[in-house]
Enzyme design. Structure first.
Site, PDB file in Angstrom:
ATOM      1  N   SER A   1     -18.796  70.109 121.938  1.00  0.00           N
ATOM      2  CA  SER A   1     -19.218  70.877 123.125  1.00  0.00           C
ATOM      3  C   SER A   1     -18.040  70.979 124.090  1.00  0.00           C
ATOM      4  CB  SER A   1     -20.365  70.182 123.874  1.00  0.00           C
ATOM      5  OG  SER A   1     -20.702  70.931 125.036  1.00  0.00           O
TER       6      SER A   1
ATOM      7  N   ASN B   1     -14.307  73.534 115.617  1.00  0.00           N
ATOM      8  CA  ASN B   1     -13.837  74.930 115.557  1.00  0.00           C
ATOM      9  C   ASN B   1     -12.616  75.150 116.453  1.00  0.00           C
ATOM     10  OD1 ASN B   1     -14.970  74.897 118.077  1.00  0.00           O
ATOM     11  ND2 ASN B   1     -16.121  76.805 117.855  1.00  0.00           N
TER      12      ASN B   1
ATOM     13  N   TYR C   1     -24.587  73.980 130.668  1.00  0.00           N
ATOM     14  CA  TYR C   1     -24.279  72.695 130.041  1.00  0.00           C
ATOM     15  C   TYR C   1     -25.463  71.741 130.170  1.00  0.00           C
ATOM     16  CZ  TYR C   1     -21.575  68.394 129.079  1.00  0.00           C
ATOM     17  OH  TYR C   1     -21.097  67.206 128.564  1.00  0.00           O
TER      18      TYR C   1
END
Ligand code: UDP
Length: 310
Positions: A74, A32, A144
């Site tokens: 990520s 993305n 995270y």
């Protein structure tokens, strides 16, 4: 072999895509572009590489057969996950769920990018895969660390409950070309500061340690894990050569021929004091170990950053 890679436009995702294309695979890259960059994959355009711009926290639609799903998407720098805490949790949790769903539907092998952060500020040193870790769930890094721990647990649940062939790689600090100049991690920060002859910002007193792996070594280990039948437990991939942060800062200043001085800034909350992978499992199960020396890897990375900070 057809491979889907989420996070394909990122630092490691782009190198992994390229290495798989070099081995003759067909690659579908999804990103993305939140922290990824199309510039990292522009050179793959004329190859057997399809790019889909998509946020993998929502349903992932891929036509045709798929042999492997690699979930790499990520934010991965402490600076990024401080700025993007909810996206970090969503891609580790919801994104892992969607990517596992795709692997299940396609009867594909699933591999998740986990991290040495699952060990938190470790009380065992070096870290073996059997160590459960020392993570603060409500600290700034918790978004995270816990997302990745959830991702591992979800991956194992899909293996146990749905019989998906799953693999978990715990990636230790990795560096190389295509890290973002402003990504905030130690190697890109020190290189861009040194190349501009600006002060090099060591956090804390610089005695905390990390062990840095060059990206081509990491990618070789990931591919060995992909192709190792029956290796489903987590595997550490990293370079066991451990340095203090002050040492790596001074080495980068020396290698860039910089006039920069080291200055000291406050240590971020929950910054791990030590980190070094125990790679016995990778050595014995995969026949893998890193080959690129720190000087060689840093040299190649400096060349890349020289172009970027011009
Ligand atoms: N660090 C530093 N100066 C910087 C960036 C990072 O001293 O400009 C330190 C950081 O506090 C940590 C180590 O370098 O101790 C590695 O940080 P990085 O952000 O690369 O990743 P981490 O291993 O903490 O996830």
């Amino acid at each position: 072999m057809r491979v889907v890679i989420t996070g394909a436009a990122g630092f490691i995702g782009s190198h992994l895509s390229e290495a798989l294309l070099d081995r003759g695979a067909s690659v579908v890259g999804i990103d993305n572009l939140l922290t990824g960059d199309l510039g990292n994959i522009a050179h793959l355009r004329d190859r057997d590489f399809q790019f889909i711009r998509h946020d993998v926290t929502t349903y992932i639609d891929v036509d045709g057969p798929v042999d492997y799903v690699l979930h790499w998407a990520s934010p991965a720098s402490p600076v990024d996950y401080l700025e993007l805490p909810i996206q970090t949790m969503k891609v580790g949790a919801l994104g892992t769920h969607k990517a596992l769903g795709l692997a299940k539907a396609k009867k594909a092998t699933f591999l998740v990018a986990s991290t040495s952060e699952v060990y938190g500020d470790p009380l065992e040193h070096p870290q073996k895969e059997s160590y459960w870790g020392n993570v603060n769930p409500v600290g700034p890094r918790g978004v995270y660390d816990e997302a990745k721990r959830f991702a591992e647990a979800m991956t194992v649940a899909y293996r146990r409950f749905h019989g998906v062939d799953t693999k978990i790689v715990r990636i230790f600090n990795t560096y190389g070309p295509r890290m973002r100049v402003n990504d905030g991690r130690a190697v890109p920060a020190f290189m861009s500061q040194a190349l501009r002859n600006e002060d090099v910002t060591v956090f804390g007193d610089g005695t905390q340690t990390r062990s840095f792996c060059y990206v081509s070594d990491l990618v070789a280990g990931i591919i060995k894990l992909m192709e190792a039948p029956g290796v489903n437990d987590p595997v550490n991939i990293g370079n066991p050569q451990e340095l203090t942060i002050e040492q790596i800062a001074r080495l980068i200043i020396k290698m860039t021929g910089s006039t920069s001085k080291v200055i000291y800034k406050p240590l971020p909350v929950d910054d791990p004091k030590v980190r070094q992978p125990d790679i016995t499992r990778a050595r014995t199960l995969l026949g893998w170990e890193p080959k690129v020396s720190l000087e060689e890897g840093l040299g190649k990375t400096i060349e890349y950053f020289r172009e970027k900070v011009k």
